[in-house]
Design an enzyme around this catalytic site. Structure first.
Site, PDB file in Angstrom:
ATOM      1  N   ASP A 481      51.015 -27.155 -30.525  1.00 37.96           N
ATOM      2  CA  ASP A 481      50.483 -26.238 -31.547  1.00 37.96           C
ATOM      3  C   ASP A 481      49.389 -26.903 -32.372  1.00 37.96           C
ATOM      4  O   ASP A 481      49.228 -28.133 -32.361  1.00 37.96           O
ATOM      5  CB  ASP A 481      51.648 -25.802 -32.443  1.00 37.96           C
ATOM      6  CG  ASP A 481      51.439 -24.429 -33.061  1.00 37.96           C
ATOM      7  OD1 ASP A 481      50.292 -23.938 -33.078  1.00 37.96           O
ATOM      8  OD2 ASP A 481      52.433 -23.861 -33.552  1.00 37.96           O
ATOM      9  N   ASP A 552      50.481 -14.937 -32.617  1.00 45.26           N
ATOM     10  CA  ASP A 552      51.717 -14.925 -33.413  1.00 45.26           C
ATOM     11  C   ASP A 552      52.196 -13.509 -33.652  1.00 45.26           C
ATOM     12  O   ASP A 552      53.295 -13.306 -34.160  1.00 45.26           O
ATOM     13  CB  ASP A 552      51.483 -15.617 -34.765  1.00 45.26           C
ATOM     14  CG  ASP A 552      51.669 -17.124 -34.662  1.00 45.26           C
ATOM     15  OD1 ASP A 552      52.225 -17.587 -33.650  1.00 45.26           O
ATOM     16  OD2 ASP A 552      51.259 -17.831 -35.593  1.00 45.26           O
TER      17      ASP A 552
HETATM   18  C1  GLA Z   1      52.606 -21.444 -35.307  1.00 37.90           C
HETATM   19  C2  GLA Z   1      52.943 -20.904 -33.940  1.00 37.90           C
HETATM   20  C3  GLA Z   1      54.286 -20.240 -33.967  1.00 37.90           C
HETATM   21  C4  GLA Z   1      55.328 -21.227 -34.415  1.00 37.90           C
HETATM   22  C5  GLA Z   1      54.953 -21.807 -35.754  1.00 37.90           C
HETATM   23  C6  GLA Z   1      55.888 -22.930 -36.151  1.00 37.90           C
HETATM   24  O1  GLA Z   1      52.396 -20.419 -36.225  1.00 37.90           O
HETATM   25  O2  GLA Z   1      51.950 -20.046 -33.493  1.00 37.90           O
HETATM   26  O3  GLA Z   1      54.597 -19.724 -32.699  1.00 37.90           O
HETATM   27  O4  GLA Z   1      55.434 -22.241 -33.450  1.00 37.90           O
HETATM   28  O5  GLA Z   1      53.635 -22.314 -35.753  1.00 37.90           O
HETATM   29  O6  GLA Z   1      55.566 -23.480 -37.369  1.00 37.90           O
END
Ligand code: GLA
Length: 729
Positions: A481, A552
């Protein structure tokens, strides 16, 4: 069948790059300038005639005063520069010691080789045998300064696609700066066209925007240090009348994950100069005498079958000759991720309970998301401290992973390796390891700072931290990420010679270096890229990681347009898509479980909820979804996508995936908003064998009928989905 992939006509000094149905033609004119002559439908080498138009035009100056018809301002160019007689956007800008930017690039030499060399340190498309592509490299030189530009073109045998890149070499004797490097620049001869961009924001990435070209500049860029949620390094130019199915479309992708520009400039004579690449201020690259700057690769795709044809070429190329590793061609495991199920509030028992229930319905992998390390109780602390929090997970990752494996499931793990929270042991030990400018503040986003990957010691830390964890337990998958964009972009390594104008690009190169090492050392691990959802969904990341968390936003209805836009460039196999709980956590919408599943089938399929909390009815649907997915997962991984109905009118979406041998297909239809007493919807299918019959349920219908007449659909309610499985008889 067209002849060689790349041919050179020495009499006219013209280069012909021929794909299965397309040609790209460039030529050296009498003064040595390289002209862009054609990019479109296939033409035979030699049959070109005189394309470049010479005319005495007012206010277009003449570098050779005796000839008032010759001006770079009016000629279609292949590598335009600044400061001479072309006033349009340059592809290359080099700042000389006196602050001027003049380059008069003329042909010096060329070479054609079989195959396609790699780009050291950069992601790029590749071939698996030298017969798959030919590569032409043309060297241009600016005689007064000694600066050279090497333009490289690889024409693929099986795709109407060209990979293009450029290298700028300072063969002079003074320091110079590269401030613009467009890996592709094409002067398209008419401006009666439209520009498509993939624009949006967090939770609504890659929305298709199409606008007519008009005189002047239009385009998109990212100055955020990543390719970004807001814009994507992919644009398409549609000819007049072109649409999803018909007409000529040209797509340009930059295989790069950092700042970029993608633009079209329509000039006074309706030439549409189309460019993609890197630009100041994110780029001001110092070139000492003898040094070279390698720009990233751009991929140029031509289609005469509208946006759909363009996308299918991109998909095939990116899926098979950009993505790498053992998962490239393999169906991906069905996974369950705990993020939306627990957020930071989990322990071993909760995770095992989620996994056990998921195993019951046929899920194959359990992914532990954010919160397993350091003092990570929320997003305020812990990033950088990649040590398991044994208070939450007694026995550490090894015990948890073993527990998951004991359920006969694989175990996956979330990392955010490029970041640090100021509240972390890493930051306390190394406060200068983040990007920052001494004497200025350090802007935070999500309470975090960006690690300075330009520095070898920081890269070594990141590599060792991730590799150490991967060696410590049975980990089969990594979600990588990246949750903020870059500010105060400078390096404490400046003292060691890293100039501020290089930090953006050196950060990306540093990331690529780490990714290359990690993915090489752990070939059995499936990597999924993520950046606050789909904030770094680009060809650069696809080279290292065959799938990307698409957004997301996991709402099935929002996902329709996000995945529709993403599919313009990127293959279905690359789009992470999960079934999540309702009311949806991002937009609070409630949709049927089956619809959530059918929409998530479009990508690398998984779940992101606690199945223990579902009603028996919904749980039963998840079981059925897994059975249905298993029936088509091979098809979805390698099939051709046909977009049948664009969701942008808010009424419905439809698409189908057809296996390369046209034996199998899956059609999906999602009603967004029902209309009272509506006409019966019909969708015409595509991509089938017209001479064959296809079994759909108990019926057999001709491919010709399905494509010419279409499939009649029942009236459905808001948010309801339907799928049809077609098997050739
Ligand atoms: C980002 C990712 C999510 C999750 C969060 C965790 O927003 O896109 O899928 O993994 O971080 O903090």
């Amino acid at each position: 069948m067209l002849p060689d992939m790349i041919a050179f006509d020495s009499a006219s000094r013209t280069f012909f790059l021929n794909g299965p149905a397309s040609s790209y033609v460039l030529g050296v004119d009498g003064h040595g300038h390289l002209l862009h002559l054609h990019w479109g439908a296939g033409i035979r080498p030699g049959a070109l005639g005189q394309i470049a138009r010479l005319l005495d035009r007012p206010f277009s100056p003449n570098p050779y005063p005796a000839d008032r018809t010759y001006s770079l301002d009016t000629l279609p160019q292949e590598c335009p520069t600044g400061g001479l007689t072309d006033f349009r956007s340059p592809a290359v800008l080099v700042e000389h010691p006196d602050g001027t930017h003049v380059l008069d690039l003329v042909y010096l030499a060329h070479v054609i080789v079989a195959g396609k060399p790699g780009l050291p340190g950069l992601p790029a498309t590749y071939v698996e045998g030298s017969g798959e592509a030919d590569t032409l490299t043309i060297t241009l030189i600016d005689q007064p300064s000694g600066v050279r530009v090497e333009l490289s073109y690889s024409q693929f045998r099986d795709h109407d696609a060209i990979a293009r890149s450029l290298r700028i070499i300072n063969a002079g004797d003074a320091v110079r700066f590269v401030t613009r490097a467009c890996s592709a620049s094409c002067d398209l001869p008419t401006a009666d066209r439209r520009l498509m961009t993939l624009s949006g924001g967090w939770a609504r990435e890659r929305q298709v925007e199409i606008a007519p070209l008009r005189p002047g500049l239009q385009g998109v860029q990212s100055r955020r240090g990543t390719s970004s949620h807001q814009q994507n390094p992919f644009i398409a130019v549609l000819d007049a009348g072109a649409d999803e199915v018909h007409g000529e479309v040209r797509g340009l992708a930059l295989i790069y994950s950092g700042c970029f520009i993608a633009q079209v400039e329509v000039d006074q004579y309706a030439t549409a100069r189309t460019q993609i690449g890197m630009d100041a201020p994110a780029l001001r690259w110092r070139l000492a005498p003898g040094e070279a700057f390698q720009a990233p690769e751009a991929v140029l795709v031509w289609s005469s079958e509208g946006l759909g044809g363009m996308s299918r070429t991109c998909h095939r190329l990116f899926r098979t000759r950009l993505a790498r590793g053992q998962f490239r061609d393999a169906p991906r495991p069905i996974l369950i991720n705990n993020w939306e199920a627990t957020y930071f509030d989990f322990n071993t028992d909760k995770l095992i309970a989620i996994a056990r229930k998921a195993k019951e319905i046929g899920v194959e992998m359990m992914v532990l998301d954010d919160g397993w390390f350091g003092a990570r109780e929320g997003d305020r602390a812990g990033l950088g401290d990649w040590v398991c929090n044994e208070q939450k997970l007694p026995g550490g990752l090894r015990r948890l992973a073993d527990g998951i494996e004991a359920l006969d499931m694989r175990f996956g793990l979330w990392f955010e390796p490029e970041m640090v929270n100021p509240d972390s042991d890493l930051y306390r030990a190394h406060p200068d390891w983040c990007l920052h400018i001494p004497g200025r503040g350090r802007s935070e986003a999500r309470n975090q700072l960006v690690l300075d990957l330009t520095r070898p010691e920081v890269r070594a830390y990141v590599y060792n931290a991730v590799a150490g964890v991967l060696r410590s337990a049975r980990i089969s998958y990594v979600k990588w990420d990246m949750n903020r964009h870059l500010t105060e972009v400078a390096s404490a390594g400046v003292a060691a010679g890293v100039a501020a104008g290089e930090v953006h690009h050196r950060f990306v190169l540093g990331l690529y270096d780490v990714l290359e090492r990690i993915t090489t050392e752990f070939p059995d691990v499936l990597f999924e890229s993520c950046s606050g959802g789909g904030g770094r969904f680009d060809g650069g990341m696809l080279y290292y990681m065959p799938q990307v968390w698409c957004s997301d936003n996991s709402d099935a209805i929002c996902r329709l347009s996000i995945q529709h836009g993403t599919s313009m460039a990127y293959p279905l196999s690359s789009m992470g898509a999960h079934v999540s709980a309702c009311p949806n956590h991002q937009v609070h919408r409630t949709t049927p479980m089956r619809t959530r599943g059918h929409v998530a089938f479009t990508g690398a399929f998984g779940f992101e909820l606690d199945l223990n909390k579902l009603s028996p009815e919904d749980l039963q649907v998840t079981r059925e979804l897994v059975v249905e997915y298993n029936r088509v997962r091979g098809l979805l991984a390698t099939g051709d996508l046909y977009r049948l109905r664009d969701p942008s009118d808010g009424q419905a979406a439809a698409w189908m995936v057809v296996s390369p041998d046209r034996r199998q297909a899956l059609v999906t239809y999602v009603r967004i908003q029902a209309v009272g007493n509506a006409p019966l919807p019909v969708v015409r299918l595509r991509g089938l064998d017209p001479a064959a019959g296809y079994r759909i349920g108990d019926e057999t219908i001709g491919g010709d009928v399905l494509m010419a007449v279409g499939l009649h659909l029942p009236l459905t309610h808001d948010f309801q989905s339907l799928t049809w499985h077609l098997d050739r008889v």
